[in-house]
Design a protein around this motif. Structure first.
Motif, PDB file in Angstrom:
ATOM      1  N   ALA A  82       0.847  -1.088  -0.171  1.00  0.00           N
ATOM      2  CA  ALA A  82      -0.211  -0.101  -0.053  1.00  0.00           C
ATOM      3  C   ALA A  82       0.669   1.363  -0.028  1.00  0.00           C
ATOM      4  CB  ALA A  82      -0.954  -0.045   1.132  1.00  0.00           C
ATOM      5  N   THR A  83       2.087   1.228   0.420  1.00  0.00           N
ATOM      6  CA  THR A  83       2.953   2.273   0.531  1.00  0.00           C
ATOM      7  C   THR A  83       4.234   1.930   0.130  1.00  0.00           C
ATOM      8  OG1 THR A  83       1.943   3.436   2.370  1.00  0.00           O
ATOM      9  CG2 THR A  83       4.470   3.855   2.104  1.00  0.00           C
ATOM     10  N   VAL A  84       4.835   2.728  -0.868  1.00  0.00           N
ATOM     11  CA  VAL A  84       6.298   2.313  -1.211  1.00  0.00           C
ATOM     12  C   VAL A  84       7.263   3.235  -0.664  1.00  0.00           C
ATOM     13  CG1 VAL A  84       7.848   2.397  -3.396  1.00  0.00           C
ATOM     14  CG2 VAL A  84       5.545   1.259  -3.357  1.00  0.00           C
ATOM     15  N   LEU A  85       8.049   2.969   0.053  1.00  0.00           N
ATOM     16  CA  LEU A  85       9.315   3.737   0.702  1.00  0.00           C
ATOM     17  C   LEU A  85      10.313   3.665  -0.237  1.00  0.00           C
ATOM     18  CD1 LEU A  85       9.885   5.570   3.304  1.00  0.00           C
ATOM     19  CD2 LEU A  85      10.335   3.665   4.457  1.00  0.00           C
ATOM     20  N   ASN A  86      10.461   4.606  -0.866  1.00  0.00           N
ATOM     21  CA  ASN A  86      11.871   4.761  -1.990  1.00  0.00           C
ATOM     22  C   ASN A  86      12.821   5.687  -1.303  1.00  0.00           C
ATOM     23  OD1 ASN A  86      13.105   4.547  -4.160  1.00  0.00           O
ATOM     24  ND2 ASN A  86      12.079   5.774  -5.514  1.00  0.00           N
ATOM     25  N   LEU A  87      13.962   5.118  -0.758  1.00  0.00           N
ATOM     26  CA  LEU A  87      14.948   5.954   0.064  1.00  0.00           C
ATOM     27  C   LEU A  87      16.106   6.263  -0.838  1.00  0.00           C
ATOM     28  CD1 LEU A  87      14.921   3.818   3.138  1.00  0.00           C
ATOM     29  CD2 LEU A  87      13.639   5.850   2.860  1.00  0.00           C
ATOM     30  N   ALA A  88      16.667   7.303  -0.683  1.00  0.00           N
ATOM     31  CA  ALA A  88      17.662   7.853  -1.623  1.00  0.00           C
ATOM     32  C   ALA A  88      17.135   7.845  -2.914  1.00  0.00           C
ATOM     33  CB  ALA A  88      18.928   7.062  -1.448  1.00  0.00           C
ATOM     34  N   ALA A  89      15.833   8.205  -3.229  1.00  0.00           N
ATOM     35  CA  ALA A  89      15.365   7.886  -4.567  1.00  0.00           C
ATOM     36  C   ALA A  89      15.769   8.609  -5.724  1.00  0.00           C
ATOM     37  CB  ALA A  89      13.809   8.669  -4.353  1.00  0.00           C
ATOM     38  N   GLY A  90      16.577   9.575  -5.384  1.00  0.00           N
ATOM     39  CA  GLY A  90      17.372  10.286  -6.559  1.00  0.00           C
ATOM     40  C   GLY A  90      16.535  10.880  -7.650  1.00  0.00           C
ATOM     41  N   LEU A  91      16.653  10.281  -9.101  1.00  0.00           N
ATOM     42  CA  LEU A  91      15.712  10.512 -10.107  1.00  0.00           C
ATOM     43  C   LEU A  91      14.820   9.534 -10.673  1.00  0.00           C
ATOM     44  CD1 LEU A  91      18.812  12.590 -11.883  1.00  0.00           C
ATOM     45  CD2 LEU A  91      16.991  13.579 -10.280  1.00  0.00           C
ATOM     46  N   ASP A  92      14.542   8.660  -9.618  1.00  0.00           N
ATOM     47  CA  ASP A  92      13.713   7.707  -9.850  1.00  0.00           C
ATOM     48  C   ASP A  92      12.073   8.160 -10.510  1.00  0.00           C
ATOM     49  OD1 ASP A  92      12.115   5.322 -10.169  1.00  0.00           O
ATOM     50  OD2 ASP A  92      12.735   4.554  -8.178  1.00  0.00           O
ATOM     51  N   HIS A 108       8.699   9.502  -2.166  1.00  0.00           N
ATOM     52  CA  HIS A 108       9.829   9.847  -2.549  1.00  0.00           C
ATOM     53  C   HIS A 108      10.907  10.656  -1.484  1.00  0.00           C
ATOM     54  CE1 HIS A 108      12.258  11.071  -6.320  1.00  0.00           C
ATOM     55  NE2 HIS A 108      12.756  11.999  -5.391  1.00  0.00           N
ATOM     56  N   VAL A 109      11.916   9.811  -0.994  1.00  0.00           N
ATOM     57  CA  VAL A 109      12.846  10.322  -0.176  1.00  0.00           C
ATOM     58  C   VAL A 109      14.190  10.500  -0.328  1.00  0.00           C
ATOM     59  CG1 VAL A 109      13.487  10.180   2.212  1.00  0.00           C
ATOM     60  CG2 VAL A 109      11.358   9.278   1.707  1.00  0.00           C
ATOM     61  N   ASP A 110      14.806  11.699  -0.231  1.00  0.00           N
ATOM     62  CA  ASP A 110      16.058  11.926  -0.385  1.00  0.00           C
ATOM     63  C   ASP A 110      16.425  13.472   0.311  1.00  0.00           C
ATOM     64  OD1 ASP A 110      18.703  11.677  -1.750  1.00  0.00           O
ATOM     65  OD2 ASP A 110      17.679  11.210  -3.444  1.00  0.00           O
ATOM     66  N   LEU A 111      17.846  13.792  -0.011  1.00  0.00           N
ATOM     67  CA  LEU A 111      18.369  15.019   0.459  1.00  0.00           C
ATOM     68  C   LEU A 111      17.473  15.992  -0.183  1.00  0.00           C
ATOM     69  CD1 LEU A 111      22.212  14.346   0.243  1.00  0.00           C
ATOM     70  CD2 LEU A 111      20.732  14.144   2.106  1.00  0.00           C
ATOM     71  N   PRO A 112      17.447  17.204   0.659  1.00  0.00           N
ATOM     72  CA  PRO A 112      16.659  18.409  -0.064  1.00  0.00           C
ATOM     73  C   PRO A 112      17.052  18.930  -1.321  1.00  0.00           C
ATOM     74  CG  PRO A 112      17.410  18.682   2.531  1.00  0.00           C
ATOM     75  CD  PRO A 112      17.880  17.546   1.977  1.00  0.00           C
ATOM     76  N   ASP A 113      18.377  18.950  -1.544  1.00  0.00           N
ATOM     77  CA  ASP A 113      18.765  19.498  -3.008  1.00  0.00           C
ATOM     78  C   ASP A 113      18.373  18.556  -4.129  1.00  0.00           C
ATOM     79  OD1 ASP A 113      19.833  21.692  -1.808  1.00  0.00           O
ATOM     80  OD2 ASP A 113      22.003  21.061  -1.967  1.00  0.00           O
ATOM     81  N   MET A 114      18.319  17.203  -3.962  1.00  0.00           N
ATOM     82  CA  MET A 114      17.726  16.147  -4.628  1.00  0.00           C
ATOM     83  C   MET A 114      16.626  16.168  -4.881  1.00  0.00           C
ATOM     84  SD  MET A 114      20.333  14.772  -6.480  1.00  0.00           S
ATOM     85  CE  MET A 114      19.306  13.361  -7.114  1.00  0.00           C
ATOM     86  N   VAL A 115      15.743  16.344  -4.010  1.00  0.00           N
ATOM     87  CA  VAL A 115      14.253  16.489  -4.194  1.00  0.00           C
ATOM     88  C   VAL A 115      13.707  17.697  -4.945  1.00  0.00           C
ATOM     89  CG1 VAL A 115      12.218  16.764  -2.684  1.00  0.00           C
ATOM     90  CG2 VAL A 115      13.759  15.140  -2.035  1.00  0.00           C
TER      91      VAL A 115
END
Length: 286
Positions: A82-92, A108-115
């Protein structure tokens, strides 16, 4: 960053991989299509591909990884994630390009600059599921656990760490594994995994430029997937990058010769070669 090495940090490797996805997507016989990849990779991504040893010929493991993970993500969603937790998602861009149900929650989880970079490049595009962006530094335990607790609120959870673990120390991977089980309460964990044999090979090929760009490869446990067992995770599926490359017809240059040489090896050596690198689906024992 030197004039001959456009990689500045680990986040820049996402640009590199995006261009590999673009190259595959533009083939007439593409095994997946990421229409956003060229835009996301940008000029720096193209420069990184040109600067790295092997250039475009080095795309095959990233292409195989993307295709196999696509298959497994879609299957886990069909099986109830039901939930996908995508860590260091980058450009996915999977939330935009995969056939996902609109009620699926994708973090979609990543560092602020990447998000911020990803969102700016995807302006005007509509995701196929309920996409949430979370800017967080996963190296900080409190921030990581807050994100994981947030994910657990709507389970079952599928965690993804594509292209992340290889850049971490073993202790960091162990902490991540513990927290995915305890705080995210993830049912599945999808990741790619290197071996000491792969790290040794890559040390000769890519490591100098990655080291210079503050993005060295580190994690390739000698015990393989057994490393994760004390942290509550068991292997349920291992897709060998080597074997999958033959299935998908995306082998490395000279693969036929390596295949012949492999036939001359012992069964143990063949097995080690097949598990040199792979995509792993773990299930939680909790």
């Amino acid at each position: 960053m030197s004039e001959t090495n456009p990689i500045r940090n680990v986040s820049d490797t996402a640009l590199w991989v995006a261009i590999f996805r673009a190259i595959e997507s533009e083939r007439p016989d593409a095994i997946f299509v990421d229409p956003y990849a060229r835009r996301l990779g940008g000029e720096r991504g193209e420069a990184i591909v040109k600067a790295m040893p092997g250039g475009e010929r080095a795309a095959w493991p990233m292409v195989v990884r993307t295709a196999v993970m696509d298959e497994i993500v879609l299957r886990c969603v069909r099986e109830g994630a039901a939930t996908v937790l995508n860590l260091a998602a980058g450009l996915d861009a999977r939330p935009y390009r995969l056939d996902l149900p609109p009620n699926l929650r994708w973090l979609h989880v990543d560092l602020p600059d990447m998000v911020e970079y990803f969102r700016s490049r995807m302006t005007g595009e509509t995701p196929r599921c309920a996409l949430e962006f979370i800017a967080a530094d996963l190296r900080e335990p409190d921030a990581r656990r807050e994100v994981f607790t947030r994910a657990a609120a709507h389970g079952p959870v599928l965690a993804i760490t594509e292209g992340l673990l290889i850049y971490l120390e073993a202790e960091q991977v162990a902490e991540l594994a513990d927290d995915l089980s305890r705080y995210a309460q993830a049912r599945w964990w999808l990741t790619d995994l290197a071996s000491p044999l792969l790290l040794k090979f890559l040390a000769r090929r890519w490591q100098p430029k990655l080291q210079e760009g503050n993005a060295p490869f580190k994690f390739g446990p000698a015990e393989g997937t057994a490393f994760f067992a004390p942290h509550g995770w068991r292997e349920v599926e291992f897709r060998s990058s080597w074997l999958e490359s033959w299935r998908l017809k995306r082998t490395m240059r000279g693969a036929w010769l390596w295949r012949i040489l492999g036939m001359l090896q012992s069964k143990r050596q063949q097995r080690a070669g097949e598990r040199m690198s792979g995509i792993v689906l773990f299930a939680s024992d909790c």
